[in-house]
Design an enzyme around this catalytic site. Structure first.
Site, PDB file in Angstrom:
ATOM      1  N   ASN A  28       0.831  -1.052   0.157  1.00 15.03           N
ATOM      2  CA  ASN A  28      -0.012   0.274   0.013  1.00 15.03           C
ATOM      3  C   ASN A  28       0.960   1.316   0.051  1.00 15.03           C
ATOM      4  O   ASN A  28       1.178   1.512   1.011  1.00 15.03           O
ATOM      5  CB  ASN A  28      -1.104   0.091   1.046  1.00 15.03           C
ATOM      6  CG  ASN A  28      -1.742   0.966   1.354  1.00 15.03           C
ATOM      7  OD1 ASN A  28      -1.664   2.188   0.753  1.00 15.03           O
ATOM      8  ND2 ASN A  28      -2.900   1.033   2.360  1.00 15.03           N
ATOM      9  N   HIS A 201     -10.356   5.534  -1.526  1.00 18.09           N
ATOM     10  CA  HIS A 201     -10.471   4.719  -0.056  1.00 18.09           C
ATOM     11  C   HIS A 201     -11.496   3.807  -0.120  1.00 18.09           C
ATOM     12  O   HIS A 201     -11.990   3.322   0.961  1.00 18.09           O
ATOM     13  CB  HIS A 201     -10.697   5.610   0.977  1.00 18.09           C
ATOM     14  CG  HIS A 201      -9.675   6.702   1.530  1.00 18.09           C
ATOM     15  ND1 HIS A 201     -10.127   8.344   1.878  1.00 18.09           N
ATOM     16  CD2 HIS A 201      -8.407   6.781   1.681  1.00 18.09           C
ATOM     17  CE1 HIS A 201      -8.763   8.734   2.106  1.00 18.09           C
ATOM     18  NE2 HIS A 201      -7.832   7.889   1.965  1.00 18.09           N
ATOM     19  N   ARG A 262      -4.611  18.704   2.921  1.00 19.88           N
ATOM     20  CA  ARG A 262      -5.526  18.949   1.833  1.00 19.88           C
ATOM     21  C   ARG A 262      -6.571  19.768   2.382  1.00 19.88           C
ATOM     22  O   ARG A 262      -7.313  19.438   3.201  1.00 19.88           O
ATOM     23  CB  ARG A 262      -5.934  17.674   0.981  1.00 19.88           C
ATOM     24  CG  ARG A 262      -4.944  16.934   0.231  1.00 19.88           C
ATOM     25  CD  ARG A 262      -5.324  15.786  -0.393  1.00 19.88           C
ATOM     26  NE  ARG A 262      -4.553  14.426   0.103  1.00 19.88           N
ATOM     27  CZ  ARG A 262      -4.919  13.451   0.283  1.00 19.88           C
ATOM     28  NH1 ARG A 262      -6.000  12.830  -0.361  1.00 19.88           N
ATOM     29  NH2 ARG A 262      -4.133  12.513   0.792  1.00 19.88           N
ATOM     30  N   GLU A 405      -7.141  -2.053   4.949  1.00 22.82           N
ATOM     31  CA  GLU A 405      -7.049  -2.196   3.529  1.00 22.82           C
ATOM     32  C   GLU A 405      -6.097  -3.150   2.942  1.00 22.82           C
ATOM     33  O   GLU A 405      -6.448  -3.870   1.940  1.00 22.82           O
ATOM     34  CB  GLU A 405      -6.252  -0.843   3.006  1.00 22.82           C
ATOM     35  CG  GLU A 405      -7.308   0.263   3.189  1.00 22.82           C
ATOM     36  CD  GLU A 405      -6.636   1.663   3.059  1.00 22.82           C
ATOM     37  OE1 GLU A 405      -5.780   1.943   3.952  1.00 22.82           O
ATOM     38  OE2 GLU A 405      -6.872   2.446   2.310  1.00 22.82           O
TER      39      GLU A 405
HETATM   40  C1  UVW Z   1      -6.919   8.641  -1.732  1.00 22.93           C
HETATM   41  C2  UVW Z   1      -6.098   9.072  -0.482  1.00 22.93           C
HETATM   42  O1  UVW Z   1      -6.372  10.257   0.077  1.00 22.93           O
HETATM   43  O2  UVW Z   1      -5.347   8.085   0.133  1.00 22.93           O
HETATM   44  P1  UVW Z   1      -4.476   8.528   1.440  1.00 22.93           P
HETATM   45  O3  UVW Z   1      -5.401   8.882   2.581  1.00 22.93           O
HETATM   46  O4  UVW Z   1      -3.695   7.146   1.753  1.00 22.93           O
HETATM   47  O5  UVW Z   1      -3.603   9.599   1.226  1.00 22.93           O
HETATM   48 MG    MG Z   2      -4.610   5.456   4.511  1.00 24.33          MG
END
Ligand code: UVW
Ligand code: MG
Ligand code: ADP
Length: 421
Positions: A28, A201, A262, A405
């Site tokens: 992952n 996710h 983000r 996951e």
């Molecule tokens: C798609 C995504 O944001 O994955 P991660 O949380 O692993 O950064």
């Molecule tokens: Mg993650």
């Protein structure tokens, strides 16, 4: 958290009964980390698990846990330059335990791939054409697909003879109705450029919604669940009878909840403004919204542990960042309640969801009229298992359901490559 909890000790010396290989290595690869597990699919036992984090920094760390009896957790610290170096280090650790990638017991390597676009709705054996499509999708998963590709290519170099399987974050969300998946923009432009809401996710949302049904003693088809996957990246989903009907991430993993780095939802005109008025370039806006926003942009920290510590100390910036994070989360709970009409459970998962009791409490506070409440004592329990944290009288179960996951990817990978019994 997605980090492994010691599973039932595995007897790694046991020969598979059919003689066919039954082990699956799962990679992952995230933007700055790699999580991995080696599982034996004959009995689901974990043989080894670990995490490489802060790849590309001076302070990289590899934590490896062999789960054989007597195996002890090992740590390496010091710079690991890139994902290829990280995977080589992982391969060395596995070899040191007699679980190297050269093992004839390995049946396949499963890879988390974040963006599968429109084409990949199922786990897929990777060939050159699949690699090219994952590469084509890099612009819509710039933090993730490049790391996934390095993981795949490195694993292919190490074991060119083994099936390598991609399991896509987007796959679970392909059941979303058009009303949820389409943006309200010009249809021809959207279709020409495949601009729509894909969601991410998905492997976690699928696994957690199923585990939540199991926790309630019901079949997945019988329950409606709101899943809140709160890690560094964070997303919410509305799952009706086992099928996703809405999710908070969109064309890219930037939309939706406030995340570690983000922004989540934002008026798209902010980007025009940053370019036209603030004089920023396209790339600068991208970096701002993906890497310098969210919790880190609001208060300088993206780790919820640190933010909570600061809040407890009376730090106002951290408190505001926390409030903004919770406000957005609460809006999605309300929105998905409305989308589903009837909600049986709200499930918190991933690093923040599984560990931050303060987030769970605040997200549900004031929602008693919706049948949602958290019991303070149950919420304070620290455990690696799935558990209900709402009081008995509450109409909706609020649950903490650890995601896995890697296990889900291993199952899907093995189902694809193992000959039917
Ligand atoms: C798609 C995504 O944001 O994955 P991660 O949380 O692993 O950064
Ligand atoms: Mg993650
Ligand atoms: N005990 C804890 N309390 C609060 N937050 C935690 C705790 N442990 C981990 N976290 C949060 O979990 C986040 C990582 O979650 P994880 O699901 O592993 O994310 P990702 O897969 O996106 O890297 C960390 O950034 C941290 O904020």
């Amino acid at each position: 958290m997605t980090a492994p909890t010691p599973a039932a000790p595995a007897d790694s010396s046991r020969a598979p009964s059919s003689g066919a290989p039954t082990r699956v290595l799962v990679l992952n690869s995230g933007s700055s980390s790699v999580k991995y597990q080696l599982l034996d699919m004959e009995d689901g036992a974990r043989l080894a698990a670990g995490l490489v984090e802060r790849i590309g920094e001076e302070t990289s760390r590899l934590a490896h846990t062999p789960l054989k009896e007597g195996g002890e957790r090992r740590e390496r610290t010091g710079p690991i330059a890139d994902h290829a170096a990280a995977l080589k280090a992982v391969a060395e650790e596995l070899t040191a335990d007699g679980l190297g990638l050269d093992s004839p017991e390995l049946a396949a390597i499963g890879h988390r791939v974040v963006h599968g676009g429109l084409r990949f709705t199922e786990p897929t054996v990777i060939d050159d054409a699949v690699l090219a499509e994952i590469e084509r999708l890099v612009p819509v998963a710039p933090l993730h697909n490049p790391a996934n590709l390095v993981g795949i290519r490195t694993a292919m170099d190490l074991r060119p003879d083994l099936p390598q399987v991609a399991v896509f974050d987007t796959a679970f969300h392909t059941t979303m109705p058009e009303s949820a998946a389409r943006y309200a923009i010009d249809v021809e432009t959207a279709d020409a450029h495949r601009i729509r809401r894909y969601g991410f996710h998905g492997t976690s949302h699928a696994y957690v919604s199923r585990e939540t049904a199991r926790l309630l003693g019901k079949a997945p088809e019988e329950v409606n669940v709101i899943v809140l996957h709160l890690g560094n990246g964070a997303s919410a989903s509305a799952v009706r009878g086992g099928r996703c009907v809405d999710t908070s991430m969109g064309l890219t993993p930037l939309e939706g909840l406030v995340m570690g780095t983000r922004s989540g939802d934002i008026d798209p005109a902010v980007t025009f403004h940053l370019k036209r008025v603030a004089g920023m370039s396209e790339d600068e806006v991208d970096v701002l919204l993906n890497k310098r926003s969210g919790l880190i942009g609001l208060c300088g920290d993206n780790d919820m542990r640190e933010i909570r510590r600061r809040v407890e100390e009376g730090d106002e910036r951290a408190a505001l960042a926390f409030d903004i994070y919770i406000h957005r989360l609460k809006k999605y709970i309300g929105a998905y309640y409305a989308v589903l009409g009837r909600v049986d459970a709200v499930a918190f998962t991933a690093g923040v969801g599984e560990n931050a009791a303060a987030v769970r409490e605040a997200a549900v506070a004031g929602l008693e009229e919706l049948g949602l409440a958290v019991d303070a004592d149950l919420n304070a329990v620290r455990s690696g298992g799935a558990r209900i944290i709402s009081p008995e009288y509450a109409r909706v179960a609020v649950a903490v359901v650890p995601t896995d996951e890697e296990l889900e990817i291993a199952r899907q990978t093995f189902a694809l490559v193992a000959p039917a019994p």
